[in-house]
Design a protein around this motif. Structure first.
Motif: not given
Length: 259
Positions: A2, A47, A57, A152, A156, A159
Motif C-alpha cells: 500500500a 489482506s 494494514v 485512507e 484500506h 483491503d
C-alpha cells in the motif's frame, strides 16, 4: 504494498473541514467495528494488498493517523513537521507493528484515530488554510489532510478483506473522489503516463465526464463507464474492472500506477 493516497491535484476544490471531519469520524467507526472482529489468527491472514497481512494494514492505518496529526500540528503551530522523517522510517514503523496481537493492534488503531480526531477538532478556519506538504504534490491547504484520511480509512477498509467492498463507499465520497483521481492521473507530479481514456460514472452527475491524458470530449479516446465506486476501485488497483464497460467494445485500458 500500500501507499498513501497522493494529495489531490491543485484544481480540485478544497474540502470543507467540518463536513469532511464528520465523514472521517463515521467511516472510522465502521472501520473499528470491523477490526474488533479479528482474533490473533485473523490479523495474520493476508489482506488484499500483495505481501501485506491484515496486521500490516491495521498498523499502517494507525501510523498514517499519527503522520497526519503531525501535518495538523504544522498547521496549528507554523513549525514544519513532515509526515515521516524518511520513507525508510515509514516502512520500519509498519513492519515493527505487524507481529502484535489482535487486541494490541485494535488498541493502537483506536488510540491513533482518537488522536487524529482530537487534533482535527482543535484547528480553526485560519489554520485549515495554512499550506502544508504531504508526501507528494507540494504545498496545499491543511484542509486536505482530512480528505487524505478519509481516503485512507475507506480504501484500506476494503483491503482488510472482511465483507467491506467498494460498493460500501458512500456517494459523498465516490463522486468527488472520481474527479480527484482523474485530476491526479493528469498531473505528472503524481503518476507516469498511460494510454488516453475517458471516464463517466453512470450513478453520478450526467454532465460529469473525465479525461485521463485527453480531453473529456475527445471521442477518439475509449470511454469507460460504470458505477463511480467501481471506476475508482479499478483506477486505484482495487479491482480488475468487473462491472465496467468500454466503448468501443474492447479491453479496459491500463490506468496509471496509483501511488
Amino acid at each position: 504494498m500500500a501507499t498513501e493516497a497522493s494529495p489531490a491535484a491543485p484544481a480540485a476544490a478544497v474540502p470543507d473541514p467540518t463536513e469532511t471531519l464528520a465523514r472521517v469520524v463515521e467511516s472510522t467507526a465502521h472501520l473499528l467495528a470491523t477490526a474488533e472482529q479479528f482474533d490473533d489468527a485473523a490479523v495474520r491472514e493476508p489482506s488484499l494488498l500483495p505481501g501485506w497481512s491484515r496486521g500490516h494494514v491495521l498498523t499502517h492505518l494507525a501510523r498514517n493517523a499519527d503522520a497526519l496529526v503531525r501535518l495538523m500540528t504544522w498547521a496549528a503551530t507554523g513549525t514544519v513537521t513532515p509526515m515521516y522523517t524518511s520513507p525508510e522510517a515509514r516502512e520500519d514503523e509498519i513492519e515493527a507493528g505487524v507481529g502484535r496481537s489482535a487486541e494490541q493492534l485494535l488498541t493502537d488503531l483506536r488510540e491513533s484515530c482518537e488522536r487524529f480526531a482530537v487534533q482535527a477538532a482543535r484547528l480553526g478556519p485560519d489554520q485549515w488554510s495554512v499550506p502544508i506538504e504531504g508526501r507528494r504534490g507540494g504545498p496545499q491547504p491543511a484542509a486536505w489532510v482530512l480528505w487524505w484520511r478519509l481516503e485512507e480509512v475507506l480504501v484500506h477498509h476494503v483491503d482488510l478483506d472482511a465483507a467491506y467492498s467498494p460498493a460500501h463507499w458512500p456517494s459523498t465520497f465516490t463522486e468527488p473522489e472520481l474527479a480527484m483521481v482523474a485530476a491526479r492521473f493528469n498531473n505528472p507530479v503524481f503518476t507516469e503516463d498511460s494510454p488516453a481514456f475517458r471516464l463517466h460514472a453512470e450513478d453520478g452527475d450526467a454532465d460529469a465526464w473525465y479525461g485521463v491524458h485527453c480531453d473529456p470530449q475527445d471521442t477518439t479516446a475509449p470511454l469507460v463507464r460504470g458505477p463511480s465506486a467501481a471506476l475508482i476501485a479499478w483506477l486505484i488497483g482495487r479491482s480488475n474492472g468487473d462491472g465496467l464497460n468500454v466503448e468501443p467494445h474492447g479491453a479496459l485500458p491500463k490506468p496509471p500506477e496509483w501511488k
